[in-house]
Design a protein around this motif. Structure first.
Motif, PDB file in Angstrom:
ATOM      1  N   ARG A  81       1.152  -1.351   0.304  1.00 38.85           N
ATOM      2  CA  ARG A  81       0.107  -0.374  -0.019  1.00 38.85           C
ATOM      3  C   ARG A  81       0.873   1.039   0.153  1.00 38.85           C
ATOM      4  O   ARG A  81       1.579   1.049   1.026  1.00 38.85           O
ATOM      5  N   ILE A  82       0.825   2.505  -1.233  1.00 37.36           N
ATOM      6  CA  ILE A  82       1.503   3.330  -1.510  1.00 37.36           C
ATOM      7  C   ILE A  82       0.728   4.918  -1.087  1.00 37.36           C
ATOM      8  O   ILE A  82      -0.353   4.857  -1.235  1.00 37.36           O
ATOM      9  N   ARG A 110       1.318   7.297 -10.200  1.00 32.11           N
ATOM     10  CA  ARG A 110       0.375   6.575  -9.638  1.00 32.11           C
ATOM     11  C   ARG A 110      -0.089   5.249 -10.815  1.00 32.11           C
ATOM     12  O   ARG A 110       0.150   4.317 -10.959  1.00 32.11           O
ATOM     13  N   ALA A 111       0.513   5.559 -12.046  1.00 31.30           N
ATOM     14  CA  ALA A 111      -0.524   4.805 -13.055  1.00 31.30           C
ATOM     15  C   ALA A 111       0.830   3.786 -13.172  1.00 31.30           C
ATOM     16  O   ALA A 111       0.773   2.662 -13.452  1.00 31.30           O
ATOM     17  N   VAL A 143      -2.912   3.862  -2.664  1.00 29.30           N
ATOM     18  CA  VAL A 143      -4.372   4.099  -1.776  1.00 29.30           C
ATOM     19  C   VAL A 143      -4.289   5.575  -1.338  1.00 29.30           C
ATOM     20  O   VAL A 143      -5.858   5.525  -1.102  1.00 29.30           O
ATOM     21  N   ALA A 144      -3.360   6.020  -1.474  1.00 29.02           N
ATOM     22  CA  ALA A 144      -3.600   7.759  -1.045  1.00 29.02           C
ATOM     23  C   ALA A 144      -3.016   8.523  -1.602  1.00 29.02           C
ATOM     24  O   ALA A 144      -1.918   7.728  -2.411  1.00 29.02           O
ATOM     25  N   GLU A 145      -3.126   9.840  -1.853  1.00 29.64           N
ATOM     26  CA  GLU A 145      -2.593  11.240  -2.440  1.00 29.64           C
ATOM     27  C   GLU A 145      -2.606  12.462  -1.504  1.00 29.64           C
ATOM     28  O   GLU A 145      -3.515  12.652  -1.117  1.00 29.64           O
ATOM     29  N   ALA A 188      -0.623  14.593   3.813  1.00 33.02           N
ATOM     30  CA  ALA A 188       0.001  13.188   3.194  1.00 33.02           C
ATOM     31  C   ALA A 188      -0.059  12.979   4.723  1.00 33.02           C
ATOM     32  O   ALA A 188       0.092  11.052   5.431  1.00 33.02           O
ATOM     33  N   CYS A 189       0.882  13.274   6.144  1.00 32.36           N
ATOM     34  CA  CYS A 189       0.841  12.846   7.858  1.00 32.36           C
ATOM     35  C   CYS A 189      -0.975  12.610   7.920  1.00 32.36           C
ATOM     36  O   CYS A 189      -1.272  11.809   8.343  1.00 32.36           O
TER      37      CYS A 189
END
Length: 217
Positions: free
Chosen positions: A7-8, A22-23, A34-36, A43-44
């Protein structure tokens, strides 16, 4: 049974670059973004709400830069591994980011396959610091003023030898040859050093060795 993908979390203030990365990562069956986030603070917050395995963090971001974001991310109860992206390999913030707990750093213009490999390397808990990168890190540290030698509590004479060579930028294979040790023994010494010096990875060992005065500027 198929293993769960890594998971990134992507953190970069450039939406186009985030979308490209992401692509690239989502095309790999073992990786999943899973998140941007567009800022360090975002981010935190995302990592606190939903733990991730790896955070890919730009060193230059608004509202909490990559250094501060890394410090917050690595302090979380379920801390992700952090891969820092930078435009310049001699970015003066890089060594501070590594000190904050990042597992390594990578130039933003690397080939796509290199970025994928880097994420996998960081996810596995291995440091992303080639000897040439380690030497650049030392160069940056040498320019910073020392506040006094750091004590190496509990470090044996042999471990001190290994740490000195790590700090000089030697690889495990080079240390093995220099000290006439087996590969397993070198890895064991490095593991003990990480535990005794509370170092998350090889980058922090380099910092510890420099602060202990093992490398003469």
């Amino acid at each position: 049974m198929t293993a769960e993908p890594t998971r990134i979390l992507l953190a970069d203030d450039e939406p186009l670059y985030r979308g490209t990365v992401r692509a690239l990562l989502d095309a790999e069956p073992d990786l999943e973004v899973v998140a941007e986030a567009g800022t360090g603070r975002e981010a935190c917050a995302l990592a606190r709400r939903s733990p991730v395995d790896v955070a890919v963090v730009d060193v230059r971001m608004p509202d909490l830069d990559g250094v501060a974001a890394t410090r917050h991310l690595t302090a979380l109860p379920h801390a992700p591994k952090v891969l820092v992206l930078t435009t310049f390999d001699l970015d003066e913030a890089v060594h501070e980011t590594l000190r904050a707990g990042a597992g390594g750093f990578l130039l933003k213009d690397v080939p796509p396959t290199r970025l994928v490999e880097a994420v996998r390397t960081i996810a596995a808990g291995d440091p992303l610091l080639a000897p040439s990168v380690t030497r650049r890190l030392i160069d940056t540290l040498v320019r910073a003023p020392r506040t006094g030698p750091r004590p190496l509590h509990g470090v044996t004479a042999r471990e001190r030898e290994v740490l000195t060579l790590v700090t000089r930028g030697l690889s495990n294979a080079e240390i093995q040859e220099r000290l006439h040790l087996s590969q397993h023994t070198v890895k064991t010494h490095i593991g003990h050093l990480m535990a005794k010096l509370a170092a998350r990875d090889r980058a922090q060992l380099v910092i510890a060795g420099y602060e202990a005065g093992l490398v003469d500027p």
